[in-house]
Design a protein around this motif. Sequence first.
Motif, PDB file in Angstrom:
ATOM      1  N   UNK A 155       0.840  -1.203   0.000  1.00  0.00           N
ATOM      2  CA  UNK A 155       0.000   0.000   0.000  1.00  0.00           C
ATOM      3  C   UNK A 155       0.881   1.262   0.000  1.00  0.00           C
ATOM      4  N   UNK A 156       1.944   1.210   0.768  1.00  0.00           N
ATOM      5  CA  UNK A 156       2.843   2.370   0.849  1.00  0.00           C
ATOM      6  C   UNK A 156       3.507   2.638  -0.492  1.00  0.00           C
ATOM      7  N   UNK A 157       3.992   1.568  -1.141  1.00  0.00           N
ATOM      8  CA  UNK A 157       4.664   1.728  -2.439  1.00  0.00           C
ATOM      9  C   UNK A 157       3.684   2.284  -3.474  1.00  0.00           C
ATOM     10  N   UNK A 158       2.459   1.810  -3.438  1.00  0.00           N
ATOM     11  CA  UNK A 158       1.446   2.254  -4.382  1.00  0.00           C
ATOM     12  C   UNK A 158       1.108   3.736  -4.170  1.00  0.00           C
ATOM     13  N   UNK A 159       0.974   4.143  -2.922  1.00  0.00           N
ATOM     14  CA  UNK A 159       0.682   5.560  -2.619  1.00  0.00           C
ATOM     15  C   UNK A 159       1.811   6.455  -3.124  1.00  0.00           C
ATOM     16  N   UNK A 160       3.044   6.012  -2.846  1.00  0.00           N
ATOM     17  CA  UNK A 160       4.216   6.771  -3.257  1.00  0.00           C
ATOM     18  C   UNK A 160       4.248   6.879  -4.784  1.00  0.00           C
ATOM     19  N   UNK A 161       3.946   5.761  -5.440  1.00  0.00           N
ATOM     20  CA  UNK A 161       3.950   5.696  -6.900  1.00  0.00           C
ATOM     21  C   UNK A 161       2.961   6.721  -7.464  1.00  0.00           C
ATOM     22  N   UNK A 162       1.761   6.729  -6.905  1.00  0.00           N
ATOM     23  CA  UNK A 162       0.741   7.670  -7.395  1.00  0.00           C
ATOM     24  C   UNK A 162       1.127   9.116  -7.131  1.00  0.00           C
TER      25      UNK A 162
END
Length: 246
Positions: A155-162
């Motif tokens: 979830x953290x990686x995805x948020x950062x990605x966005x």
Amino acid sequence: MIFQKEPVITIDGASGTGKGTVSQVLASRLGWKFLDSGALYRVLALAAQKHGVVLDNEKALKVLGEHLDVQFIAQESEISKIILEGEDVTDVIRTEKIGNAASIVAALPAVRASLLSRQRAFRDVPGLVADGRDMGTVVFPDAELKIFLIASPEERALRRYNQLKERGISVTLSDLIKELRERDRRDQERAVAPLKPAEDAVRIDTDHLSVEQVVERILFEIKQKKAFPATSFPITIEFVEMGIAE
Ligand code: DC
């Protein structure tokens, strides 16, 4: 109760837990000051790059930290502008490269010490929301409320990605997960001020929660604590409703 100092709410956690956005929204809802301590480490890493200081030269980095010519210019309901030596570095410091360099310099004890008083100077009326890794454990151990945000690595990686995509910064999700793990390891294993919750911190798992829901949860904790004087809240409407202010 007598309040000796301006009240502080600390929000710690790993990167990608949403603490930056949550802290800013909370500060603006309360009408409080905001400290983005990670930005200070990022600015120091950028200054090191600018002045040709290698990232393991603790002595030189300490001097750089003590004399860092940085200004945080607060803007109504927007991210504050960050000026290093007269230059706007607000966006420049947000790259993954600078984030990693910040994590490396942040592991050096003399560097952390050189930035301590600068961080504490953000404590001001009517109160401060402080975002970082060691806000509740080291910088403001006497904070009235300490929050520790948790989220799964995916979830953290995805948020950062966005987030990065929104800013036009191109990265791959797999690179991001790899870098996130490496940075976590460094932040958690360092000898000084490692990333960990303060004993008296309230832990909030932010997976499946929106920013607004996390903020609401923290407002609820504020109400539960009853540790804040009503005068700490210039924006009182919600607090009157919540029974905090009269
Ligand atoms: O929150 P951030 O990603 O902007 O922080 C960048 C790095 O700075 C992070 O990897 C660890 C370090 N940091 C720290 O050691 N202590 C803090 N209070 C804030 C950030």
